[in-house]
Design an enzyme around this catalytic site. Structure first.
Site, mmCIF file in Angstrom:
data_model
loop_
_atom_site.group_PDB
_atom_site.id
_atom_site.type_symbol
_atom_site.label_atom_id
_atom_site.label_comp_id
_atom_site.label_asym_id
_atom_site.label_seq_id
_atom_site.Cartn_x
_atom_site.Cartn_y
_atom_site.Cartn_z
ATOM 1 N N SER A 256 -5.983 -85.326 -20.546
ATOM 2 C CA SER A 256 -4.769 -85.775 -21.201
ATOM 3 C C SER A 256 -4.261 -84.634 -22.070
ATOM 4 O O SER A 256 -4.933 -83.629 -22.250
ATOM 5 C CB SER A 256 -5.058 -86.991 -22.071
ATOM 6 N N LYS A 257 -3.070 -84.829 -22.598
ATOM 7 C CA LYS A 257 -2.503 -83.805 -23.470
ATOM 8 C C LYS A 257 -3.439 -83.592 -24.664
ATOM 9 O O LYS A 257 -3.688 -82.473 -25.093
ATOM 10 C CB LYS A 257 -1.137 -84.281 -23.956
ATOM 11 N N ARG A 258 -3.942 -84.703 -25.159
ATOM 12 C CA ARG A 258 -4.852 -84.646 -26.299
ATOM 13 C C ARG A 258 -6.126 -83.858 -25.982
ATOM 14 O O ARG A 258 -6.594 -83.062 -26.787
ATOM 15 C CB ARG A 258 -5.215 -86.094 -26.679
ATOM 16 N N SER A 260 -6.421 -81.540 -23.758
ATOM 17 C CA SER A 260 -6.092 -80.122 -23.616
ATOM 18 C C SER A 260 -6.065 -79.447 -24.972
ATOM 19 O O SER A 260 -6.523 -78.315 -25.134
ATOM 20 C CB SER A 260 -4.726 -79.963 -22.947
ATOM 21 N N GLU A 261 -5.524 -80.147 -25.939
ATOM 22 C CA GLU A 261 -5.442 -79.575 -27.285
ATOM 23 C C GLU A 261 -6.824 -79.438 -27.916
ATOM 24 O O GLU A 261 -7.125 -78.442 -28.570
ATOM 25 C CB GLU A 261 -4.535 -80.443 -28.167
#
Length: 499
Positions: A256-258, A260-261
């Site tokens: 998810s984007k999270r 990846s961060e």
RNA sequence: GCCCCCAUCGUCUAGUGGCCUAGGACAUAGCCCUCUCAAGGCUAAAACCGGGGUUCGAGUCCCCGUGGGGGCACCA
């Protein structure tokens, strides 16, 4: 299964909605390999029909990443080609023509529903099929055209049969059959006149004469719809292959984007654009990516792009989802670093020294450093921290580090002085001439060789780990070695005075 | 909830009915080498999700469970 003997025309068709992921890289790679292996064409097509999600610069980063990996395309928005344009927003009129054809044949219809009423339910569980309550479905073409020309907003929907089933075929997974009753009247053209993916992909792949369509398994659920659209248009389908998506390193779900961060904070990334800065070789990234979901045999794992072109085959793809394994990337990076010509390696590590603030003006020295670093690096960005001392004019070792294990400052000072004298007195200075005398000195002083070498390492590099000390001293040069030992002696003298 | 896909060591995988006492790689541990760190070599631990079939014989074929994943947008 369907290994092409004829030249394959394949495409990589990303949408410019953000940064380019590892998974996209692999899809591009597999397409590329098939094209190069068969002497066919690799096409880059930009699927930018969602203007709301368009991210400026995404296309540039994408192309840069593909080129960095070595995946060059034969046709695309920047290089052109006989099947253009290669950007979907520039193909709007083409899609509209075929959409109208579907409508006139009764396989699609204009829908004037003000909003997606049927789907307004709060959750997917309670959602009703749109086609059950759409009045537009039963309009005559004349009625619909009249409403359109009066300016009424509308979309175009596929007219999905209520009965029967459809079977689509994936070269790796076999046939997939779905009851039409589980499908719906999907939107083909949005109210702004642009097509959605489902229509555009079918039309473009057909018109561009794509022979093999490789895309991730996220498309499996709408695969039957694509089959229906092909049938409605009366076209033959390409050979489809849907490799599975990548899972998070822990294997629990897709990135998810999270996620990846969070990964970025650990110094890792799944964005293609980050791998270079992190010190990875494109060769290693390619090798690593290729092996997530594909294998050659039970022993071979080292591959160059050339090898892969030769060995790749659709038959050996795995349908199961796979977790990303970053430590394996480090492993491959090490292998490929060691495989490099040391002159090439020197060229590649230079920018990392420069970014770290070092001035690299001695190419010969850089070459020697590359040679000694070659077996000691997992990633190129480690070069400055491991070998930055070679480029420093002055170094300042921790005073305490100059005192040997279980030794006093006095003893260390004596050892340092004797080492200095020994090296200074050597007719010429090399590992051959200095190694044994230094070892003899250690014995004479009742010490271990490690004491002598450990002192030299700290005095010359300020580090407790470094390349082998003789290699290091050769690169630094006798003059500077003596200078650094002198400084160390001075430091030790101060320590003994304090005692 | 509905639809679809998938299922071998922690992870990536080999395995296409007998060659499997299940092979390799990463990671992990130990040893060797050794001036530190690596690299390299050797060794160890580590898996066929469960239950039914089919068959002389199943990790391999079929069915059912279970588990995991994906999808259910005027996004791709």
């Amino acid at each position: 299964m369907t290994q092409p003997s004829q030249p394959a025309r394949v495409r990589f068709a990303p949408s410019p909605t953000g940064r380019t992921h590892l998974g996209s890289g692999r899809t591009a790679l597999y397409n590329y390999l098939l094209a190069r292996q068969t002497g066919g064409q690799f096409i880059l097509r930009i699927e930018d029909t969602d203007q709301k999600r368009y991210v400026p610069g995404a296309e540039e980063e994408l192309m840069e990443s593909l080129r960095w990996l070595g995946l060059d395309w034969d046709e695309g928005p920047d290089v052109g080609g006989p099947y253009g344009p290669y950007r979907q927003t520039e193909r709007k009129s083409i899609y509209q023509k075929y959409a109208r054809q579907l409508i006139e044949n009764g396989q699609a219809y204009y829908c004037f529903c003000p909003t997606t009423k049927a789907e307004e339910a709060e959750s997917p569980q309670q959602r009703r099929q749109h086609r059950e309550l759409c009045p537009g479905r039963d309009l005559t073409l004349n009625e619909a055209d009249a409403r359109r020309s009066s300016g009424e907003e509308h979309v175009i929907r596929f007219r999905m049969p209520f009965e029967g089933s459809i079977t689509v075929s994936d070269a790796m997974r076999g046939d997939i059959s779905v009851e039409n009753s589980t499908l719906d009247d999907y939107i083909l053209v949005k109210s702004n006149g642009l097509p959605v993916y489902h229509l555009a992909v079918v039309i473009d792949d057909h018109l561009m004469e794509i022979t093999h369509a490789i895309r991730t398994s996220e498309w499996l659920p709408t695969f039957p719809l694509h089959g229906h659209i092909y049938n409605a248009l009366g076209w033959d389908q390409p050979i489809w292959v849907h490799p599975s998506i990548f899972l998070k390193p822990d294997g629990k779900g897709k990135m998810s984007k999270r996620d990846s961060e969070a990964l970025l904070e650990e110094g890792k990334s799944i964005f293609l654009g980050d791998f270079k800065d992190m010190g990875y070789l494109p060769e290693a990234v390619v090798n690593w990516m290729a092996l997530i979901g594909w294998s050659y045999d039970d022993k071979t794992e080292f591959f160059t792009l050339e090898n892969l072109i030769e060995k790749f085959s659709l038959e050996k793809l795995s349908p199961a989802p796979a977790a990303i394994n970053f430590s394996k990337l480090d492993h491959f990076n090490g292998l490929h670093i060691r495989e490099l010509d040391s002159t090439d390696l020197a060229k590649r590590i230079k920018p990392y020294f420069e970014v770290a603030g070092y001035t690299v003006d001695d190419e010969d020295k850089l070459q020697q450093i590359a040679e000694t670093l070659q077996v000691r690096m997992a990633t190129l960005d480690e070069a400055p921290e491991k070998a930055g001392f070679f480029f420093k004019d002055e170094i300042h070792p921790e005073p305490e580090s100059l005192i040997g294990k279980k030794m006093t400052a006095f003893a260390s000072l004596e050892m340092a002085t004797r080492i200095y004298e020994l090296i200074a007195a050597l007719p010429d200075f090399s590992e051959e001439t200095a190694n044994q005398p230094l070892r003899d000195l250690a014995v004479e002083l009742g010490l271990k060789a490690g004491h002598v070498f450990g002192f030299l390492r700290n005095a010359i590099t300020t580090q407790k780990v470094s390349p082998p000390i003789f290699e290091t001293m050769t690169i630094v040069g006798r003059e500077k070695v003596l200078e650094r030992i002198e400084n160390a002696i001075a430091t030790l003298e101060k320590l003994t005075q304090n005692d």
